[in-house]
Design an enzyme around this catalytic site. Structure first.
Site, PDB file in Angstrom:
ATOM      1  N   TYR A 100      -1.690   1.157  10.694  1.00 61.46           N
ATOM      2  CA  TYR A 100      -1.828   0.390   9.450  1.00 61.46           C
ATOM      3  C   TYR A 100      -0.632   0.653   8.532  1.00 61.46           C
ATOM      4  CZ  TYR A 100      -3.607  -0.809   4.790  1.00 61.46           C
ATOM      5  OH  TYR A 100      -3.763  -1.318   3.515  1.00 61.46           O
ATOM      6  N   SER A 146       0.843  -1.193   0.000  1.00 57.18           N
ATOM      7  CA  SER A 146       0.000   0.000   0.000  1.00 57.18           C
ATOM      8  C   SER A 146       0.876   1.240   0.000  1.00 57.18           C
ATOM      9  CB  SER A 146      -0.907   0.018   1.231  1.00 57.18           C
ATOM     10  OG  SER A 146      -1.563   1.268   1.376  1.00 57.18           O
TER      11      SER A 146
END
Length: 251
Positions: free
Chosen positions: A157, A144
């Site tokens: 995250y 990501s």
């Protein structure tokens, strides 16, 4: 074995209910993939995902997989590789967490880290060894852009994805010359059920667009894929933004 375009005939998905993974599987089935294994926690969602791919003509099996149970990874992945060579392993499991709650509950934060990072380290090493033993294959890791630089809004995250990204890059270097190809995919905000209700970021994308980028990356034997491609320039700029200024950005 892969065909002349480097597209797989057999696919193992870790995170078998992931919308991005299923979009990728559908795209590959439309090309050449005929055998698919979906690994995930057992239940109706995993079976429904398998049935949706069988309807496209693929031979689909399921296997129990839990990122939080690394002691089971050898057995779970070993069961799949015992059935025959696997041309591509797709790492698509992970959880987003909830930054506001996770900051106040360290155990929740640890679960995000264990799922997204330590679970991937365990399964990644097992998969890499199996691919190396057969002498070919691709290991595709869904990372990501959140891992490129920690943001106040999602640093728990993001830090887990940063660890995953670094691990995958290092694994690719370790496997260089063995016949095993490692590709890191860095999507931005993807419109899925997991992100429903969250503020949509600029350059948001879809599972289908990520799948298209994965296919192109496989054909090119890319090592890093950005989705959309423009994010590469955006994140390069953000990565080099002075910290005092970065803190003031609405990110």
């Amino acid at each position: 074995m892969k065909d002349a375009t480097d597209l797989p005939q057999s696919l193992l998905v870790l995170g078998g209910t992931s919308e991005i993974a299923l979009a990728t599987a559908r795209r590959l089935i439309a090309r050449r993939t005929r055998t698919v294994w979906l690994a995930g926690r057992p239940g109706p969602a995993l079976e429904q995902a398998a049935e949706s791919l069988r309807a496209l003509g693929a031979d689909v099996g399921t296997v129990d997989f839990d990122a939080l149970d690394p002691e089971s990874h050898e057995t779970a992945l070993g069961k799949v590789f015992a059935e025959g060579d696997i041309d591509m392993v797709l790492f698509a499991f992970g959880i987003l967490g909830d930054q506001a709650y996770d900051e106040r509950d360290p155990l929740r934060a640890v679960q995000v880290a264990q799922t997204n990072y330590t679970g991937a380290v365990s399964a990644g090493l097992v998969a890499a060894r199996a691919l190396q033993s057969q002498g070919h294959g691709s290991l595709v890791v869904l990372s990501s852009i959140a891992g490129e630089r920690a943001r106040r809004a999602d640093f728990i995250y993001g830090s887990s994805k940063a660890g995953l990204d670094t691990f995958a890059q290092g694994l690719g270097d370790a496997l260089y010359g063995t016949g095993v190809h490692v590709m890191v995919v860095r999507p931005g905000f993807v419109r899925t059920k997991m992100t429903a209700g969250l503020p949509q970021s600029p350059l948001a994308t879809t599972p289908e667009a990520v799948a298209t980028a994965v296919e192109l990356g496989l054909r090119r034997r890319s090592e890093t894929v950005w989705v959309p491609g423009a994010l590469r320039l955006v994140m390069t700029a953000l990565r080099h933004t002075p910290r005092a200024l970065f803190r003031r950005l609405p990110l």
